[in-house]
Design an enzyme around this catalytic site. Structure first.
Site, mmCIF file in Angstrom:
data_model
loop_
_atom_site.group_PDB
_atom_site.id
_atom_site.type_symbol
_atom_site.label_atom_id
_atom_site.label_comp_id
_atom_site.label_asym_id
_atom_site.label_seq_id
_atom_site.Cartn_x
_atom_site.Cartn_y
_atom_site.Cartn_z
ATOM 1 N N GLY A 18 0.808 -1.213 0.000
ATOM 2 C CA GLY A 18 0.000 0.000 0.000
ATOM 3 C C GLY A 18 0.838 1.257 0.000
ATOM 4 N N LYS A 188 16.727 -15.817 -3.800
ATOM 5 C CA LYS A 188 15.952 -17.007 -4.176
ATOM 6 C C LYS A 188 14.453 -16.861 -3.884
ATOM 7 C CE LYS A 188 17.841 -20.089 -5.593
ATOM 8 N NZ LYS A 188 18.209 -20.406 -7.001
ATOM 9 N N THR A 190 12.615 -14.267 -4.042
ATOM 10 C CA THR A 190 12.066 -13.426 -5.103
ATOM 11 C C THR A 190 11.932 -14.214 -6.399
ATOM 12 O OG1 THR A 190 12.909 -11.374 -4.158
ATOM 13 C CG2 THR A 190 12.519 -11.394 -6.531
ATOM 14 N N CYS A 380 -15.124 10.124 19.094
ATOM 15 C CA CYS A 380 -16.181 9.118 19.051
ATOM 16 C C CYS A 380 -16.470 8.574 20.451
ATOM 17 C CB CYS A 380 -15.812 8.013 18.067
ATOM 18 S SG CYS A 380 -17.203 6.927 17.629
ATOM 19 N N MET A 383 -15.518 10.933 23.092
ATOM 20 C CA MET A 383 -16.475 11.981 23.416
ATOM 21 C C MET A 383 -17.549 11.437 24.345
ATOM 22 S SD MET A 383 -19.110 14.223 21.048
ATOM 23 C CE MET A 383 -20.736 13.638 21.540
ATOM 24 N N HIS A 518 -14.807 11.322 13.273
ATOM 25 C CA HIS A 518 -13.442 10.785 13.223
ATOM 26 C C HIS A 518 -12.578 11.698 12.346
ATOM 27 C CE1 HIS A 518 -13.912 6.796 15.169
ATOM 28 N NE2 HIS A 518 -15.175 6.937 14.792
ATOM 29 N N GLU A 520 -9.523 12.080 12.212
ATOM 30 C CA GLU A 520 -8.253 11.481 11.781
ATOM 31 C C GLU A 520 -8.300 11.016 10.334
ATOM 32 O OE1 GLU A 520 -10.401 7.980 13.934
ATOM 33 O OE2 GLU A 520 -10.340 10.171 14.000
#
Length: 554
Positions: A18, A188, A190, A380, A383, A518, A520
Protein backbone atom coordinates in the site's frame (compact mmCIF):
# COMPACT_ATOMS: atom_id res chain seq x y z
CA UNK A 1 -9.46 3.46 -21.35
CA UNK A 2 -7.53 4.17 -18.14
CA UNK A 3 -4.03 2.64 -17.93
CA UNK A 4 -3.88 0.31 -14.93
CA UNK A 5 -0.96 -0.60 -12.65
CA UNK A 6 -1.61 -3.84 -10.76
CA UNK A 7 0.40 -4.21 -7.55
CA UNK A 8 0.90 -7.71 -6.17
CA UNK A 9 2.96 -9.05 -3.27
CA UNK A 10 5.12 -12.11 -2.84
CA UNK A 11 7.01 -14.22 -0.28
CA UNK A 12 5.32 -12.74 2.83
CA UNK A 13 2.57 -10.25 3.61
CA UNK A 14 2.91 -6.84 5.29
CA UNK A 15 5.80 -5.73 3.10
CA UNK A 16 4.18 -2.39 2.35
CA UNK A 17 2.38 -2.78 -0.98
CA UNK A 18 0.00 0.00 0.00
CA UNK A 19 2.78 2.44 0.88
CA UNK A 20 4.74 1.62 -2.27
CA UNK A 21 1.70 1.97 -4.51
CA UNK A 22 0.60 5.20 -2.84
CA UNK A 23 4.12 6.63 -3.13
CA UNK A 24 4.20 5.94 -6.86
CA UNK A 25 0.73 7.45 -7.18
CA UNK A 26 1.90 10.61 -5.43
CA UNK A 27 4.80 10.99 -7.90
CA UNK A 28 2.50 10.55 -10.89
CA UNK A 29 0.10 13.07 -9.35
CA UNK A 30 3.01 15.49 -8.88
CA UNK A 31 3.69 15.15 -12.60
CA UNK A 32 0.23 16.43 -13.43
CA UNK A 33 -1.66 13.18 -13.92
CA UNK A 34 -5.12 12.53 -12.50
CA UNK A 35 -4.59 9.44 -10.36
CA UNK A 36 -6.82 7.08 -8.39
CA UNK A 37 -6.20 3.95 -6.35
CA UNK A 38 -8.11 0.77 -5.54
CA UNK A 39 -7.78 -2.18 -3.14
CA UNK A 40 -8.94 -5.70 -3.99
CA UNK A 41 -9.12 -7.77 -0.80
CA UNK A 42 -9.41 -11.57 -1.01
CA UNK A 43 -11.29 -12.13 2.26
CA UNK A 44 -14.93 -13.20 2.15
CA UNK A 45 -16.25 -10.50 4.48
CA UNK A 46 -18.35 -8.03 2.50
CA UNK A 47 -16.33 -5.23 4.11
CA UNK A 48 -14.13 -4.86 7.22
CA UNK A 49 -16.93 -3.19 9.20
CA UNK A 50 -17.62 -6.17 11.46
CA UNK A 51 -14.04 -7.46 11.67
CA UNK A 52 -12.10 -7.37 14.94
CA UNK A 53 -9.53 -4.55 15.18
CA UNK A 54 -7.16 -7.11 16.69
CA UNK A 55 -7.25 -9.11 13.45
CA UNK A 56 -7.64 -6.48 10.79
CA UNK A 57 -6.59 -3.15 12.23
CA UNK A 58 -8.68 -0.04 11.84
CA UNK A 59 -11.72 0.34 9.63
CA UNK A 60 -11.16 3.34 7.38
CA UNK A 61 -14.24 5.35 6.41
CA UNK A 62 -14.65 7.27 3.14
CA UNK A 63 -16.80 10.31 2.37
CA UNK A 64 -19.66 8.16 1.09
CA UNK A 65 -19.67 5.99 4.22
CA UNK A 66 -17.83 2.93 2.95
CA UNK A 67 -16.12 0.88 5.66
CA UNK A 68 -12.84 -0.07 4.03
CA UNK A 69 -9.38 -1.49 4.49
CA UNK A 70 -6.82 0.71 6.25
CA UNK A 71 -4.78 0.81 3.03
CA UNK A 72 -7.28 3.34 1.69
CA UNK A 73 -6.06 5.56 4.51
CA UNK A 74 -2.52 5.25 3.15
CA UNK A 75 -3.81 6.11 -0.32
CA UNK A 76 -5.60 9.26 0.81
CA UNK A 77 -2.64 10.41 2.88
CA UNK A 78 -0.41 10.27 -0.20
CA UNK A 79 -2.71 11.46 -3.01
CA UNK A 80 -5.29 14.24 -3.22
CA UNK A 81 -8.03 12.11 -4.79
CA UNK A 82 -10.90 11.38 -2.38
CA UNK A 83 -11.87 7.73 -2.60
CA UNK A 84 -15.25 5.99 -2.25
CA UNK A 85 -16.79 2.56 -1.80
CA UNK A 86 -15.92 1.82 -5.43
CA UNK A 87 -12.24 1.86 -4.46
CA UNK A 88 -12.48 -1.00 -1.95
CA UNK A 89 -13.72 -4.38 -3.16
CA UNK A 90 -13.63 -7.73 -1.37
CA UNK A 91 -14.28 -11.30 -2.43
CA UNK A 92 -17.40 -11.13 -0.28
CA UNK A 93 -18.74 -8.16 -2.21
CA UNK A 94 -17.92 -9.76 -5.56
CA UNK A 95 -19.77 -12.96 -4.66
CA UNK A 96 -22.65 -10.98 -3.17
CA UNK A 97 -23.03 -9.06 -6.44
CA UNK A 98 -22.83 -12.20 -8.56
CA UNK A 99 -25.33 -14.12 -6.44
CA UNK A 100 -27.73 -11.18 -6.53
CA UNK A 101 -27.51 -11.15 -10.34
CA UNK A 102 -28.04 -14.90 -10.47
CA UNK A 103 -31.17 -14.62 -8.31
CA UNK A 104 -32.51 -11.89 -10.60
CA UNK A 105 -31.95 -14.13 -13.60
CA UNK A 106 -29.34 -11.87 -15.20
CA UNK A 107 -27.29 -14.88 -16.33
CA UNK A 108 -30.22 -16.35 -18.27
CA UNK A 109 -29.92 -19.82 -16.80
CA UNK A 110 -26.16 -20.20 -17.24
CA UNK A 111 -24.12 -22.24 -14.77
CA UNK A 112 -22.45 -19.54 -12.66
CA UNK A 113 -18.71 -20.19 -12.33
CA UNK A 114 -15.54 -18.48 -11.12
CA UNK A 115 -14.53 -18.07 -14.76
CA UNK A 116 -16.11 -16.13 -16.38
CA UNK A 117 -18.71 -14.78 -13.95
CA UNK A 118 -16.60 -13.98 -10.87
CA UNK A 119 -13.68 -12.68 -12.93
CA UNK A 120 -16.04 -10.60 -15.09
CA UNK A 121 -17.51 -9.00 -11.95
CA UNK A 122 -14.01 -8.20 -10.67
CA UNK A 123 -13.20 -6.55 -13.99
CA UNK A 124 -16.47 -4.63 -13.95
CA UNK A 125 -15.63 -3.24 -10.49
CA UNK A 126 -12.16 -2.25 -11.70
CA UNK A 127 -13.58 -0.42 -14.71
CA UNK A 128 -16.18 1.34 -12.57
CA UNK A 129 -13.62 2.61 -10.04
CA UNK A 130 -10.98 3.73 -12.54
CA UNK A 131 -12.98 5.36 -15.34
CA UNK A 132 -12.03 8.95 -16.11
CA UNK A 133 -8.51 8.93 -14.66
CA UNK A 134 -5.13 9.22 -16.38
CA UNK A 135 -3.67 6.34 -14.35
CA UNK A 136 -5.04 3.96 -11.72
CA UNK A 137 -3.10 1.81 -9.26
CA UNK A 138 -4.82 -1.36 -8.06
CA UNK A 139 -3.43 -3.30 -5.10
CA UNK A 140 -4.30 -6.98 -4.79
CA UNK A 141 -4.32 -7.97 -1.13
CA UNK A 142 -2.57 -11.02 0.24
CA UNK A 143 0.38 -12.88 -1.22
CA UNK A 144 0.85 -14.67 -4.53
CA UNK A 145 0.17 -18.35 -3.88
CA UNK A 146 -2.80 -17.76 -1.59
CA UNK A 147 -5.81 -19.69 -2.85
CA UNK A 148 -8.10 -16.74 -2.03
CA UNK A 149 -6.25 -14.43 -4.45
CA UNK A 150 -6.52 -16.63 -7.53
CA UNK A 151 -9.74 -15.16 -9.01
CA UNK A 152 -8.28 -11.64 -8.74
CA UNK A 153 -5.01 -12.68 -10.36
CA UNK A 154 -6.88 -14.42 -13.17
CA UNK A 155 -8.99 -11.29 -13.70
CA UNK A 156 -5.97 -9.00 -14.01
CA UNK A 157 -4.25 -11.52 -16.31
CA UNK A 158 -7.27 -11.27 -18.60
CA UNK A 159 -7.10 -7.46 -18.49
CA UNK A 160 -3.45 -7.49 -19.59
CA UNK A 161 -4.14 -9.99 -22.36
CA UNK A 162 -6.97 -7.89 -23.77
CA UNK A 163 -5.52 -4.40 -23.31
CA UNK A 164 -1.81 -5.00 -23.82
CA UNK A 165 1.26 -3.61 -22.06
CA UNK A 166 0.42 0.00 -22.97
CA UNK A 167 -2.73 -0.15 -20.84
CA UNK A 168 -1.84 -2.61 -18.08
CA UNK A 169 1.34 -2.95 -16.00
CA UNK A 170 2.26 -5.57 -13.41
CA UNK A 171 4.29 -4.36 -10.43
CA UNK A 172 5.35 -7.05 -7.96
CA UNK A 173 6.60 -6.30 -4.45
CA UNK A 174 8.78 -9.03 -3.02
CA UNK A 175 11.13 -9.72 -0.12
CA UNK A 176 14.90 -9.92 -0.46
CA UNK A 177 15.89 -11.10 3.02
CA UNK A 178 19.23 -10.33 4.62
CA UNK A 179 20.78 -13.39 6.28
CA UNK A 180 23.00 -12.07 9.05
CA UNK A 181 24.87 -15.35 9.52
CA UNK A 182 25.92 -15.32 5.88
CA UNK A 183 26.23 -11.55 5.68
CA UNK A 184 24.36 -11.36 2.39
CA UNK A 185 21.03 -10.76 0.71
CA UNK A 186 19.18 -13.77 -0.69
CA UNK A 187 17.35 -13.47 -4.00
CA UNK A 188 15.95 -17.01 -4.18
CA UNK A 189 12.59 -16.14 -2.49
CA UNK A 190 12.07 -13.43 -5.10
CA UNK A 191 12.87 -15.82 -7.93
CA UNK A 192 10.34 -18.34 -6.63
CA UNK A 193 7.69 -15.66 -6.10
CA UNK A 194 8.00 -14.51 -9.71
CA UNK A 195 7.98 -18.15 -10.85
CA UNK A 196 4.66 -18.57 -9.02
CA UNK A 197 3.25 -15.52 -10.79
CA UNK A 198 4.45 -16.66 -14.19
CA UNK A 199 2.85 -20.07 -13.65
CA UNK A 200 -0.56 -18.38 -13.72
CA UNK A 201 0.27 -16.26 -16.73
CA UNK A 202 1.54 -13.03 -15.18
CA UNK A 203 4.99 -11.69 -16.07
CA UNK A 204 5.93 -8.72 -13.86
CA UNK A 205 7.05 -5.53 -15.61
CA UNK A 206 8.53 -4.05 -12.43
CA UNK A 207 9.95 -5.63 -9.28
CA UNK A 208 10.06 -3.70 -6.02
CA UNK A 209 12.60 -5.45 -3.81
CA UNK A 210 11.97 -4.92 -0.09
CA UNK A 211 14.96 -5.44 2.12
CA UNK A 212 16.63 -4.20 5.27
CA UNK A 213 19.33 -2.51 3.21
CA UNK A 214 19.76 -1.29 -0.35
CA UNK A 215 19.95 -4.08 -2.91
CA UNK A 216 23.33 -3.73 -4.68
CA UNK A 217 23.55 -3.56 -8.46
CA UNK A 218 25.06 -7.04 -8.65
CA UNK A 219 22.01 -8.55 -6.94
CA UNK A 220 19.65 -6.45 -9.04
CA UNK A 221 21.29 -7.83 -12.19
CA UNK A 222 20.92 -11.36 -10.85
CA UNK A 223 17.24 -10.82 -10.06
CA UNK A 224 16.65 -9.33 -13.51
CA UNK A 225 18.29 -12.31 -15.19
CA UNK A 226 16.29 -14.95 -13.32
CA UNK A 227 12.92 -13.19 -13.46
CA UNK A 228 12.95 -11.91 -17.06
CA UNK A 229 12.57 -8.31 -15.85
CA UNK A 230 14.64 -5.40 -17.16
CA UNK A 231 17.45 -4.44 -14.77
CA UNK A 232 16.18 -0.86 -14.92
CA UNK A 233 12.85 -2.14 -13.60
CA UNK A 234 14.31 -3.92 -10.56
CA UNK A 235 13.83 -1.26 -7.88
CA UNK A 236 15.49 -1.39 -4.48
CA UNK A 237 13.15 -0.57 -1.58
CA UNK A 238 15.23 -0.65 1.61
CA UNK A 239 13.95 0.25 5.05
CA UNK A 240 13.89 4.03 5.46
CA UNK A 241 13.66 6.27 8.51
CA UNK A 242 10.71 8.33 7.25
CA UNK A 243 7.97 6.52 5.32
CA UNK A 244 6.79 9.79 3.82
CA UNK A 245 10.16 9.91 2.07
CA UNK A 246 9.26 6.91 -0.09
CA UNK A 247 8.03 9.09 -3.01
CA UNK A 248 11.46 10.76 -3.06
CA UNK A 249 13.24 7.39 -3.04
CA UNK A 250 11.13 5.89 -5.83
CA UNK A 251 11.49 9.06 -7.89
CA UNK A 252 15.27 8.90 -7.46
CA UNK A 253 15.27 5.40 -8.95
CA UNK A 254 13.05 6.44 -11.85
CA UNK A 255 10.00 4.27 -11.16
CA UNK A 256 7.67 6.94 -12.53
CA UNK A 257 9.70 7.06 -15.76
CA UNK A 258 9.10 3.34 -16.26
CA UNK A 259 5.35 3.93 -16.00
CA UNK A 260 5.38 6.93 -18.31
CA UNK A 261 7.43 5.10 -20.93
CA UNK A 262 5.31 1.92 -20.87
CA UNK A 263 2.02 3.83 -20.99
CA UNK A 264 3.36 6.38 -23.51
CA UNK A 265 2.31 9.34 -21.36
CA UNK A 266 5.30 11.56 -22.11
CA UNK A 267 3.23 14.29 -23.74
CA UNK A 268 0.84 14.47 -20.74
CA UNK A 269 3.33 14.86 -17.89
CA UNK A 270 5.31 17.69 -16.38
CA UNK A 271 8.45 17.63 -14.23
CA UNK A 272 7.69 16.15 -10.82
CA UNK A 273 7.45 18.75 -8.05
CA UNK A 274 8.03 16.84 -4.82
CA UNK A 275 8.85 19.90 -2.71
CA UNK A 276 5.91 19.21 -0.40
CA UNK A 277 7.28 15.75 0.39
CA UNK A 278 10.75 17.18 0.88
CA UNK A 279 9.26 19.63 3.40
CA UNK A 280 7.47 16.80 5.22
CA UNK A 281 10.66 14.74 5.50
CA UNK A 282 12.63 17.78 6.65
CA UNK A 283 10.05 18.51 9.37
CA UNK A 284 10.24 14.91 10.60
CA UNK A 285 14.03 14.86 10.68
CA UNK A 286 14.54 18.32 12.18
CA UNK A 287 11.90 19.01 14.85
CA UNK A 288 12.12 22.14 16.99
CA UNK A 289 9.96 20.84 19.83
CA UNK A 290 8.77 17.55 21.31
CA UNK A 291 5.67 16.41 23.21
CA UNK A 292 4.37 13.16 24.66
CA UNK A 293 0.76 12.19 24.00
CA UNK A 294 -1.00 9.31 25.77
CA UNK A 295 -3.45 7.37 23.61
CA UNK A 296 -5.87 5.53 25.91
CA UNK A 297 -7.63 2.90 23.85
CA UNK A 298 -9.12 -0.59 23.78
CA UNK A 299 -7.01 -2.16 21.05
CA UNK A 300 -3.54 -0.78 21.76
CA UNK A 301 -1.89 -4.21 21.45
CA UNK A 302 -2.55 -3.91 17.72
CA UNK A 303 -1.52 -0.37 16.87
CA UNK A 304 -2.88 -0.65 13.32
CA UNK A 305 -6.26 -0.45 15.05
CA UNK A 306 -5.52 3.26 15.53
CA UNK A 307 -3.38 3.79 12.44
CA UNK A 308 -5.07 6.99 11.27
CA UNK A 309 -5.08 8.45 14.80
CA UNK A 310 -1.35 7.84 15.18
CA UNK A 311 -0.62 9.35 11.77
CA UNK A 312 -2.89 12.36 12.38
CA UNK A 313 -1.07 13.12 15.64
CA UNK A 314 2.23 13.02 13.79
CA UNK A 315 0.78 15.29 11.09
CA UNK A 316 -0.36 17.74 13.77
CA UNK A 317 3.21 17.85 15.00
CA UNK A 318 4.69 18.20 11.51
CA UNK A 319 2.75 21.40 10.90
CA UNK A 320 4.63 23.00 13.81
CA UNK A 321 7.92 21.08 13.61
CA UNK A 322 7.14 19.09 16.72
CA UNK A 323 8.00 15.46 17.31
CA UNK A 324 5.02 13.64 18.82
CA UNK A 325 5.95 10.70 21.04
CA UNK A 326 3.05 8.30 21.60
CA UNK A 327 2.45 6.39 24.83
CA UNK A 328 -0.11 3.63 24.28
CA UNK A 329 -2.23 2.76 27.31
CA UNK A 330 -4.86 0.03 27.64
CA UNK A 331 -8.04 1.65 28.99
CA UNK A 332 -9.00 -1.45 30.96
CA UNK A 333 -5.69 -1.33 32.85
CA UNK A 334 -6.52 2.15 34.16
CA UNK A 335 -9.80 1.11 35.78
CA UNK A 336 -9.48 1.48 39.54
CA UNK A 337 -5.86 2.64 39.26
CA UNK A 338 -4.29 5.82 40.67
CA UNK A 339 -3.77 7.02 37.06
CA UNK A 340 -0.02 7.30 37.68
CA UNK A 341 0.54 6.21 34.08
CA UNK A 342 -0.75 9.62 32.97
CA UNK A 343 1.62 11.67 35.07
CA UNK A 344 4.08 13.73 33.04
CA UNK A 345 1.97 13.40 29.89
CA UNK A 346 1.55 16.56 27.78
CA UNK A 347 -1.79 15.59 26.25
CA UNK A 348 -4.36 12.78 26.34
CA UNK A 349 -6.29 11.38 23.38
CA UNK A 350 -9.10 8.86 23.82
CA UNK A 351 -10.03 7.30 20.45
CA UNK A 352 -13.07 5.36 19.27
CA UNK A 353 -14.18 1.88 20.22
CA UNK A 354 -17.16 -0.37 20.87
CA UNK A 355 -18.45 -2.34 23.85
CA UNK A 356 -18.17 -2.03 27.61
CA UNK A 357 -14.66 -3.44 28.05
CA UNK A 358 -12.38 -0.58 29.03
CA UNK A 359 -15.11 2.07 28.93
CA UNK A 360 -14.77 2.90 32.63
CA UNK A 361 -11.05 3.37 32.07
CA UNK A 362 -11.86 5.92 29.38
CA UNK A 363 -14.27 7.70 31.72
CA UNK A 364 -11.59 7.83 34.42
CA UNK A 365 -9.12 9.18 31.87
CA UNK A 366 -11.50 11.98 30.94
CA UNK A 367 -11.98 12.79 34.63
CA UNK A 368 -8.23 12.88 35.18
CA UNK A 369 -7.65 15.22 32.22
CA UNK A 370 -10.51 17.48 33.30
CA UNK A 371 -9.37 17.76 36.91
CA UNK A 372 -5.63 18.05 36.20
CA UNK A 373 -6.02 20.52 33.31
CA UNK A 374 -4.28 18.21 30.83
CA UNK A 375 -5.19 18.86 27.16
CA UNK A 376 -7.84 16.28 26.25
CA UNK A 377 -9.02 15.21 22.81
CA UNK A 378 -11.88 12.70 22.70
CA UNK A 379 -12.88 11.01 19.45
CA UNK A 380 -16.18 9.12 19.05
CA UNK A 381 -16.20 6.82 22.12
CA UNK A 382 -13.79 9.31 23.66
CA UNK A 383 -16.48 11.98 23.42
CA UNK A 384 -19.07 9.67 24.90
CA UNK A 385 -16.72 8.86 27.79
CA UNK A 386 -16.22 12.59 28.41
CA UNK A 387 -19.99 13.17 28.47
CA UNK A 388 -20.52 10.29 30.92
CA UNK A 389 -17.73 11.61 33.15
CA UNK A 390 -19.22 15.11 33.16
CA UNK A 391 -22.72 13.82 33.82
CA UNK A 392 -21.61 11.70 36.78
CA UNK A 393 -19.06 13.94 38.44
CA UNK A 394 -20.16 17.49 37.62
CA UNK A 395 -23.88 17.37 36.81
CA UNK A 396 -24.54 14.91 39.70
CA UNK A 397 -26.29 12.38 37.47
CA UNK A 398 -25.35 9.29 39.44
CA UNK A 399 -24.82 6.09 37.42
CA UNK A 400 -25.04 7.99 34.13
CA UNK A 401 -23.92 5.76 31.29
CA UNK A 402 -24.31 4.80 27.66
CA UNK A 403 -27.10 2.37 26.81
CA UNK A 404 -24.49 0.45 24.84
CA UNK A 405 -23.02 -0.60 28.19
CA UNK A 406 -25.95 -0.34 30.62
CA UNK A 407 -29.50 -0.42 29.27
CA UNK A 408 -30.87 0.02 32.79
CA UNK A 409 -28.95 3.23 33.53
CA UNK A 410 -31.16 5.83 35.27
CA UNK A 411 -29.41 8.52 33.21
CA UNK A 412 -28.68 7.26 29.69
CA UNK A 413 -26.77 10.34 28.52
CA UNK A 414 -25.59 8.36 25.47
CA UNK A 415 -28.18 6.40 23.49
CA UNK A 416 -28.77 4.52 20.25
CA UNK A 417 -29.45 6.73 17.24
CA UNK A 418 -32.76 5.54 15.85
CA UNK A 419 -33.16 8.08 13.06
CA UNK A 420 -30.95 10.56 11.27
CA UNK A 421 -30.61 12.36 7.96
CA UNK A 422 -27.71 11.44 5.66
CA UNK A 423 -25.53 13.86 3.70
CA UNK A 424 -27.78 13.27 0.66
CA UNK A 425 -30.91 14.16 2.63
CA UNK A 426 -32.24 10.63 3.01
CA UNK A 427 -33.63 9.52 6.37
CA UNK A 428 -31.97 6.43 7.89
CA UNK A 429 -33.70 4.41 10.62
CA UNK A 430 -32.28 1.75 12.93
CA UNK A 431 -33.30 -0.25 15.96
CA UNK A 432 -31.58 -2.67 18.30
CA UNK A 433 -32.45 -5.61 16.04
CA UNK A 434 -30.65 -4.15 13.01
CA UNK A 435 -27.66 -6.02 11.58
CA UNK A 436 -24.25 -4.90 12.80
CA UNK A 437 -22.74 -4.56 9.34
CA UNK A 438 -23.28 -1.30 7.47
CA UNK A 439 -25.95 0.04 9.85
CA UNK A 440 -24.11 2.88 11.58
CA UNK A 441 -24.17 6.59 10.87
CA UNK A 442 -21.40 6.59 8.31
CA UNK A 443 -19.56 9.00 6.06
CA UNK A 444 -19.12 12.73 5.64
CA UNK A 445 -21.61 14.85 7.60
CA UNK A 446 -21.74 18.62 7.99
CA UNK A 447 -22.04 20.34 11.36
CA UNK A 448 -22.45 23.92 12.53
CA UNK A 449 -20.06 25.28 15.15
CA UNK A 450 -21.06 27.61 17.96
CA UNK A 451 -19.47 31.09 17.81
CA UNK A 452 -16.93 31.86 20.51
CA UNK A 453 -16.04 28.23 21.21
CA UNK A 454 -12.70 26.46 21.05
CA UNK A 455 -13.98 24.37 18.14
CA UNK A 456 -14.88 27.49 16.15
CA UNK A 457 -11.48 29.02 16.92
CA UNK A 458 -9.55 25.90 15.90
CA UNK A 459 -11.43 25.34 12.64
CA UNK A 460 -11.68 29.01 11.73
CA UNK A 461 -15.11 28.62 10.11
CA UNK A 462 -18.76 28.13 11.02
CA UNK A 463 -19.61 24.95 9.10
CA UNK A 464 -17.31 21.93 8.81
CA UNK A 465 -17.67 18.40 7.47
CA UNK A 466 -16.17 15.29 9.08
CA UNK A 467 -16.46 11.55 8.54
CA UNK A 468 -18.49 9.52 11.03
CA UNK A 469 -18.77 5.93 12.17
CA UNK A 470 -21.00 5.46 15.19
CA UNK A 471 -24.21 3.84 16.38
CA UNK A 472 -24.67 5.77 19.65
CA UNK A 473 -25.02 9.50 20.24
CA UNK A 474 -25.46 12.20 22.88
CA UNK A 475 -28.99 11.87 24.31
CA UNK A 476 -30.84 15.11 23.52
CA UNK A 477 -32.96 14.81 26.68
CA UNK A 478 -29.85 15.76 28.65
CA UNK A 479 -28.70 18.71 26.54
CA UNK A 480 -30.13 21.44 28.77
CA UNK A 481 -29.17 19.75 32.03
CA UNK A 482 -25.54 19.28 31.02
CA UNK A 483 -25.27 22.75 29.51
CA UNK A 484 -26.65 24.23 32.74
CA UNK A 485 -23.90 22.31 34.56
CA UNK A 486 -21.27 24.03 32.40
CA UNK A 487 -20.68 21.66 29.48
CA UNK A 488 -20.38 23.51 26.17
CA UNK A 489 -22.07 21.95 23.14
CA UNK A 490 -19.94 23.50 20.42
CA UNK A 491 -21.06 21.55 17.36
CA UNK A 492 -24.43 20.27 16.15
CA UNK A 493 -25.68 18.58 13.00
CA UNK A 494 -27.11 20.97 10.42
CA UNK A 495 -30.68 20.05 11.39
CA UNK A 496 -29.81 20.60 15.09
CA UNK A 497 -30.85 17.05 16.01
CA UNK A 498 -27.45 15.54 16.89
CA UNK A 499 -24.68 16.79 19.16
CA UNK A 500 -21.38 16.65 17.27
CA UNK A 501 -18.87 18.32 19.60
CA UNK A 502 -18.56 19.18 23.28
CA UNK A 503 -15.91 21.09 25.20
CA UNK A 504 -15.16 22.78 28.49
CA UNK A 505 -15.10 26.58 28.85
CA UNK A 506 -11.65 28.08 28.31
CA UNK A 507 -11.75 29.69 31.76
CA UNK A 508 -12.03 26.26 33.43
CA UNK A 509 -9.72 24.19 31.21
CA UNK A 510 -7.00 25.20 28.73
CA UNK A 511 -7.97 22.68 26.01
CA UNK A 512 -10.69 20.07 26.46
CA UNK A 513 -12.55 19.11 23.29
CA UNK A 514 -14.34 15.98 22.14
CA UNK A 515 -16.06 15.15 18.86
CA UNK A 516 -18.39 12.40 17.71
CA UNK A 517 -16.78 12.30 14.25
CA UNK A 518 -13.44 10.79 13.22
CA UNK A 519 -11.30 13.74 12.09
CA UNK A 520 -8.25 11.48 11.78
CA UNK A 521 -9.63 10.25 8.45
CA UNK A 522 -9.15 13.68 6.86
CA UNK A 523 -5.63 14.37 8.13
CA UNK A 524 -2.71 14.28 5.69
CA UNK A 525 1.04 14.80 6.17
CA UNK A 526 1.05 17.76 3.81
CA UNK A 527 -1.90 19.60 5.38
CA UNK A 528 -2.55 18.13 8.82
CA UNK A 529 -5.96 18.66 10.41
CA UNK A 530 -7.09 21.69 12.48
CA UNK A 531 -8.12 19.64 15.53
CA UNK A 532 -4.89 17.66 15.69
CA UNK A 533 -2.77 20.75 15.05
CA UNK A 534 -4.61 22.57 17.82
CA UNK A 535 -4.32 19.63 20.20
CA UNK A 536 -0.57 19.24 19.68
CA UNK A 537 -0.13 22.99 20.13
CA UNK A 538 -2.05 22.78 23.41
CA UNK A 539 0.27 19.95 24.51
CA UNK A 540 3.25 22.14 23.64
CA UNK A 541 1.79 24.98 25.69
CA UNK A 542 1.27 22.70 28.68
CA UNK A 543 4.84 21.47 28.43
CA UNK A 544 6.08 25.07 28.19
CA UNK A 545 4.10 26.07 31.27
CA UNK A 546 1.38 27.85 29.33
CA UNK A 547 3.69 30.20 27.49
CA UNK A 548 4.52 29.33 23.90
CA UNK A 549 6.60 31.75 21.87
CA UNK A 550 4.61 32.99 18.92
CA UNK A 551 7.51 32.46 16.52
CA UNK A 552 7.65 28.78 17.50
CA UNK A 553 4.17 28.16 16.12
CA UNK A 554 3.49 26.65 12.74
Amino acid sequence: MTPLIFVTGGVVSSLGKGIAAASLASILEARGLKVTMMKLDPYINVDPGTMSPFQHGEVYVTDDGAETDLDLGHYERYVRTRLSRKNSVTTGRIYENVIRKERRGDYLGATVQVIPHITDEIRRCIDEATAGFDVALIEIGGTVGDIESLPFLEAIRQVRTERGAEKAMFMHLTLVPYIAAAGELKTKPTQHSVKELRSIGIQPDVLLCRSEQAVPDSERRKIALFTNVSERAVISCPDIDVLYGMPLELRRQGLDELVIDQFKLRDKVATADLSEWEAVVDAVKHPLDEVTIAVVGKYVDHQDAYKSVAEALKHGGLRQRTKVNLTWLEAQDLEGSDMAALQGIDGILVPGGFGDRGFEGKVQTSKYAREHKVPYFGICYGMQAAVVDYARHVADLDAANSTENDRQSPHPVIGLITEWRTATGEVEKRDEKSDLGGTMRLGLQEQRLKPGTLAREVYGKDVVAERHRHRYEFNNRYRTQLEDAGLVISGKSMDDTLVEMVELPRDTHPWFLACQAHPEFLSTPRDGHPLFIGFVRAAREKKAGGKLLKEARA
